[in-house]
Design a protein around this motif. Structure first.
Motif, PDB file in Angstrom:
ATOM      1  N   GLY A 291     -14.300   0.370  -5.627  1.00 36.21           N
ATOM      2  CA  GLY A 291     -13.192   1.360  -4.946  1.00 36.21           C
ATOM      3  C   GLY A 291     -13.294   1.458  -3.451  1.00 36.21           C
ATOM      4  N   VAL A 292     -14.628   1.623  -2.944  1.00 40.26           N
ATOM      5  CA  VAL A 292     -14.679   1.606  -1.486  1.00 40.26           C
ATOM      6  C   VAL A 292     -14.050   0.530  -0.618  1.00 40.26           C
ATOM      7  CG1 VAL A 292     -16.232   1.829   0.496  1.00 40.26           C
ATOM      8  CG2 VAL A 292     -16.761   3.050  -1.611  1.00 40.26           C
ATOM      9  N   LEU A 293     -14.239  -0.658  -1.227  1.00 42.13           N
ATOM     10  CA  LEU A 293     -13.478  -1.793  -0.835  1.00 42.13           C
ATOM     11  C   LEU A 293     -12.196  -1.746  -0.852  1.00 42.13           C
ATOM     12  CD1 LEU A 293     -13.607  -4.941  -0.026  1.00 42.13           C
ATOM     13  CD2 LEU A 293     -13.900  -5.616  -2.494  1.00 42.13           C
ATOM     14  N   THR A 294     -11.613  -1.313  -1.920  1.00 44.67           N
ATOM     15  CA  THR A 294      -9.880  -0.957  -1.829  1.00 44.67           C
ATOM     16  C   THR A 294      -9.402  -0.192  -0.900  1.00 44.67           C
ATOM     17  OG1 THR A 294     -10.188  -1.563  -4.499  1.00 44.67           O
ATOM     18  CG2 THR A 294      -8.227  -0.374  -3.433  1.00 44.67           C
ATOM     19  N   LEU A 295     -10.103   0.846  -0.663  1.00 46.37           N
ATOM     20  CA  LEU A 295      -9.727   2.190   0.339  1.00 46.37           C
ATOM     21  C   LEU A 295      -9.834   1.424   1.659  1.00 46.37           C
ATOM     22  CD1 LEU A 295     -11.922   5.105  -0.935  1.00 46.37           C
ATOM     23  CD2 LEU A 295      -9.302   4.620  -1.078  1.00 46.37           C
ATOM     24  N   VAL A 296     -10.763   0.496   2.172  1.00 39.55           N
ATOM     25  CA  VAL A 296     -10.617  -0.131   3.329  1.00 39.55           C
ATOM     26  C   VAL A 296      -9.648  -1.115   3.429  1.00 39.55           C
ATOM     27  CG1 VAL A 296     -11.957  -1.962   4.910  1.00 39.55           C
ATOM     28  CG2 VAL A 296     -13.235  -0.200   3.454  1.00 39.55           C
ATOM     29  N   CYS A 297      -9.264  -1.665   2.577  1.00 39.25           N
ATOM     30  CA  CYS A 297      -8.209  -2.654   2.534  1.00 39.25           C
ATOM     31  C   CYS A 297      -6.733  -2.256   2.587  1.00 39.25           C
ATOM     32  CB  CYS A 297      -8.093  -3.644   1.201  1.00 39.25           C
ATOM     33  SG  CYS A 297      -9.563  -4.960   1.198  1.00 39.25           S
ATOM     34  N   LEU A 298      -6.653  -0.890   1.950  1.00 36.71           N
ATOM     35  CA  LEU A 298      -5.382  -0.193   1.912  1.00 36.71           C
ATOM     36  C   LEU A 298      -5.083   0.583   3.282  1.00 36.71           C
ATOM     37  CD1 LEU A 298      -5.331   1.727  -1.549  1.00 36.71           C
ATOM     38  CD2 LEU A 298      -3.649   0.237  -0.797  1.00 36.71           C
ATOM     39  N   TRP A 299      -6.350   0.897   3.764  1.00 39.61           N
ATOM     40  CA  TRP A 299      -6.320   1.460   5.327  1.00 39.61           C
ATOM     41  C   TRP A 299      -5.753   0.403   6.292  1.00 39.61           C
ATOM     42  CZ3 TRP A 299      -6.648   6.583   6.178  1.00 39.61           C
ATOM     43  CH2 TRP A 299      -6.686   6.813   7.488  1.00 39.61           C
ATOM     44  N   ARG A 300      -5.817  -0.967   5.951  1.00 41.09           N
ATOM     45  CA  ARG A 300      -5.360  -1.970   7.021  1.00 41.09           C
ATOM     46  C   ARG A 300      -3.835  -2.325   6.473  1.00 41.09           C
ATOM     47  NH1 ARG A 300      -8.906  -4.600  10.219  1.00 41.09           N
ATOM     48  NH2 ARG A 300      -6.733  -4.985  11.172  1.00 41.09           N
ATOM     49  N   LEU A 301      -3.299  -2.007   5.277  1.00 41.70           N
ATOM     50  CA  LEU A 301      -2.257  -2.527   4.958  1.00 41.70           C
ATOM     51  C   LEU A 301      -1.165  -1.424   5.204  1.00 41.70           C
ATOM     52  CD1 LEU A 301      -3.085  -3.956   1.275  1.00 41.70           C
ATOM     53  CD2 LEU A 301      -1.988  -5.197   3.119  1.00 41.70           C
ATOM     54  N   PRO A 302       0.228  -1.939   5.545  1.00 40.75           N
ATOM     55  CA  PRO A 302       1.135  -0.934   5.571  1.00 40.75           C
ATOM     56  C   PRO A 302       1.852  -0.176   4.705  1.00 40.75           C
ATOM     57  CG  PRO A 302       2.343  -2.949   5.679  1.00 40.75           C
ATOM     58  CD  PRO A 302       0.669  -3.065   5.394  1.00 40.75           C
ATOM     59  N   GLU A 303       2.550   0.899   4.985  1.00 38.82           N
ATOM     60  CA  GLU A 303       3.427   1.556   3.873  1.00 38.82           C
ATOM     61  C   GLU A 303       4.473   0.479   3.771  1.00 38.82           C
ATOM     62  OE1 GLU A 303       4.913   2.784   0.954  1.00 38.82           O
ATOM     63  OE2 GLU A 303       3.405   4.122   1.704  1.00 38.82           O
ATOM     64  N   THR A 304       5.223   0.420   2.670  1.00 41.28           N
ATOM     65  CA  THR A 304       6.414  -0.461   2.273  1.00 41.28           C
ATOM     66  C   THR A 304       7.413   0.101   1.541  1.00 41.28           C
ATOM     67  OG1 THR A 304       5.398  -1.444   0.264  1.00 41.28           O
ATOM     68  CG2 THR A 304       4.827  -2.565   2.554  1.00 41.28           C
ATOM     69  N   SER A 305       7.338   1.210   0.910  1.00 43.24           N
ATOM     70  CA  SER A 305       8.381   1.887   0.115  1.00 43.24           C
ATOM     71  C   SER A 305       9.931   1.723   0.836  1.00 43.24           C
ATOM     72  CB  SER A 305       8.154   3.422  -0.351  1.00 43.24           C
ATOM     73  OG  SER A 305       7.875   4.036   0.915  1.00 43.24           O
ATOM     74  N   GLY A 306      10.922   1.133   0.390  1.00 45.24           N
ATOM     75  CA  GLY A 306      12.149   1.091   0.892  1.00 45.24           C
ATOM     76  C   GLY A 306      12.309  -0.087   1.769  1.00 45.24           C
ATOM     77  N   ALA A 307      11.387  -1.165   1.700  1.00 48.81           N
ATOM     78  CA  ALA A 307      11.561  -2.193   2.488  1.00 48.81           C
ATOM     79  C   ALA A 307      12.738  -3.106   1.933  1.00 48.81           C
ATOM     80  CB  ALA A 307      10.171  -2.838   2.287  1.00 48.81           C
ATOM     81  N   ASP A 308      13.333  -3.811   3.089  1.00 48.27           N
ATOM     82  CA  ASP A 308      14.702  -4.536   3.005  1.00 48.27           C
ATOM     83  C   ASP A 308      13.901  -5.809   2.384  1.00 48.27           C
ATOM     84  OD1 ASP A 308      16.829  -6.068   2.584  1.00 48.27           O
ATOM     85  OD2 ASP A 308      17.557  -5.275   4.624  1.00 48.27           O
ATOM     86  N   LEU A 309      14.123  -6.290   1.342  1.00 42.36           N
ATOM     87  CA  LEU A 309      13.630  -7.807   0.841  1.00 42.36           C
ATOM     88  C   LEU A 309      14.441  -9.047   1.381  1.00 42.36           C
ATOM     89  CD1 LEU A 309      12.059  -7.072  -2.659  1.00 42.36           C
ATOM     90  CD2 LEU A 309      10.933  -6.816  -0.705  1.00 42.36           C
TER      91      LEU A 309
END
Length: 443
Positions: A409-427
């Motif tokens: 879970g801690v590993l996942t938190l670190v990765c999420l911290w480096r990833l962007p928010e994407t809701s509403g992205a124009d595919l």
């Protein structure tokens, strides 16, 4: 007369239904192996090994499919990015169905000797390759048809597929285990869920063949790319692939520790009747379905990343009490342990079907998402039950497994911290344009 909005809603309903039905069938095929591995495969295919050895051998063959999944991701991803999203979905479902029926017909160790487990490994590889392209193709089918502001809502239907497949697998095994004597179940009863897959696969193929190709794929420019999609993914998007893999690792681990490993642990070490434990898994799966629906819809308004962060924290905390509750031996507390874990899993699963496709451009989306998702399956789904079995054997208790689970879970938190928010992205953009809360391109 049907309005354009009504027609669009009807089309989206058909697309979501096709993704859900096909994915549920494929995951049914995948999960019945997990139930069989925990309950009977040790005795059928590895009878000469000890109690721990039989379980480790069964789980190792179980893990083989996860290792094969990234190869399926590259194979189906290549054709999915070059030929379209629909054809790989049909091919993956067919491959999975044929391999599953073949497992149901495979003679045991008593008849074929060591050839039996060898062929079982081969068939499990075929299952893994087939599943390697399945989830991604279905995810893109929904994501590339959906309105941007409702992508999470429709993506929830895809995430229900694995849970429905899981419930079908557990329910079928529970029924045969309940009505058959031990000897009959070991001799032929366990084969029936595998053979029943043939009918369900035909239904899934009928549904999927009626769905049109996604508009984003048919309308894209630059149909002839200079390099294979996998090459571009590994050159230009490898950081996002690795971060995405780390982000979903804990979800895979949570699910397979809660279901496959906990089933084996409870029946082999805690002497809980398999019918009792399978019965407790079913309501916990319903809790996961409810959590998936809520979190997927909330991700359209609150953001994918925020929902995932909350789910991961809740899951890591629950991991520390999961096995102590399980080892209490009290059935209400065991049910609480399973329900809590599956609820946290559902909260994290809801946004994933929309989040991963929003991280990558259309021309390599199939390959990139398939590789990300299936590498997470290796690190979380394949390794976790094996590591859990080793920890339990070494310490005489499954409590240390909870700390391993929390560390993921801690590993996942670190990765999420480096990833962007994407809701509403124009595919439709050459690179997905992230929503107002986003932080630009993926790292």
């Amino acid at each position: 007369m049907e309005s354009p909005d009504d027609h669009k809603a009807t089309r989206m309903g058909q697309v979501a239904a096709a993704a859900l039905i096909g994915t549920a069938i494929e995951y049914y095929d995948f999960f019945i192996y997990g139930a069989a591995a925990a309950l009977v495969f040790g005795d059928v295919f590895f009878p000469e090994l000890g109690t721990t050895g039989k379980l480790l051998a069964s789980l190792s063959v179980y893990a083989v499919a996860f290792v094969a999944r990234p190869f399926g991701a590259l194979l189906f991803g290549h054709f999915g990015d070059r030929m379209g999203r629909k054809a790989p979905l049909v091919a993956s479902l067919s491959l999975m169905g044929l391999a599953t029926v073949a497992v149901g017909l495979l003679p045991g160790f008593a008849v074929w000797g060591w050839w039996a487990p060898a062929v079982l490994v081969l068939l499990r590889i075929c299952q893994g390759v087939g599943l390697g392209g399945e989830w991604t193709g279905a995810a893109l089918l929904i994501a590339e048809h959906s309105p941007a502001k409702q992508r999470g809502r429709y993506g929830a239907f895809l995430q229900l597929g694995p849970m429905i497949g899981f419930m079908l697998a557990q329910g079928v095994f529970l029924a045969f285990r309940f009505f058959l004597e031990e000897e009959a179940f070991l001799e032929w009863g366990w084969r029936m869920p595998f053979l029943a897959s043939a009918v369900m696969v035909l239904v899934g193929l009928f549904v999927r063949l009626r769905i049109a190709e996604t508009p984003l794929f048919t309308g894209r420019t630059g149909l002839v790319d200079k390099q294979p999609p996998a090459v571009e993914v590994l050159r230009s998007h490898w950081r996002t692939v690795l971060l995405g893999c780390g982000m979903i690792t804990v979800g895979f681990a949570a699910f397979y520790l809660t279901t496959t490993y906990a089933l084996a642990y409870a029946t082999k070490w805690l002497a809980v009747p398999s019918t009792v434990f399978l019965s407790m898994l079913l309501p916990s799966a319903l809790a996961a379905i409810a959590a998936t629906l809520v979190s997927a819809r909330r991700s359209d308004t609150s953001g994918r990343r925020r929902i995932l962060l909350v789910a991961v924290v809740a899951g890591a905390v629950w991991a520390l009490v999961f096995f102590p509750l399980l080892e209490s031996g009290r059935w209400p507390l065991m049910l609480l342990a399973l329900t809590g874990a599956m609820t946290a899993f559902g909260c994290g699963a809801g946004p994933v079907a929309s989040y991963l496709p929003e991280l990558f451009p259309t021309r390599v989306r199939y390959t990139a998402v398939a590789l990300t998702y299936n590498l997470g399956g290796v690190t979380g789904g394949a390794l976790s039950p094996l590591i859990a079995a080793k920890l339990t054997d070494a310490y005489g208790s499954a409590a240390p497994v909870g700390w391993y689970w929390a560390a993921l879970g801690v590993l996942t938190l670190v990765c999420l911290w480096r990833l962007p928010e994407t809701s509403g992205a124009d595919l439709a953009e050459p690179w997905p344009r992230h929503g107002p809360a986003g932080s630009g391109r993926p790292t």
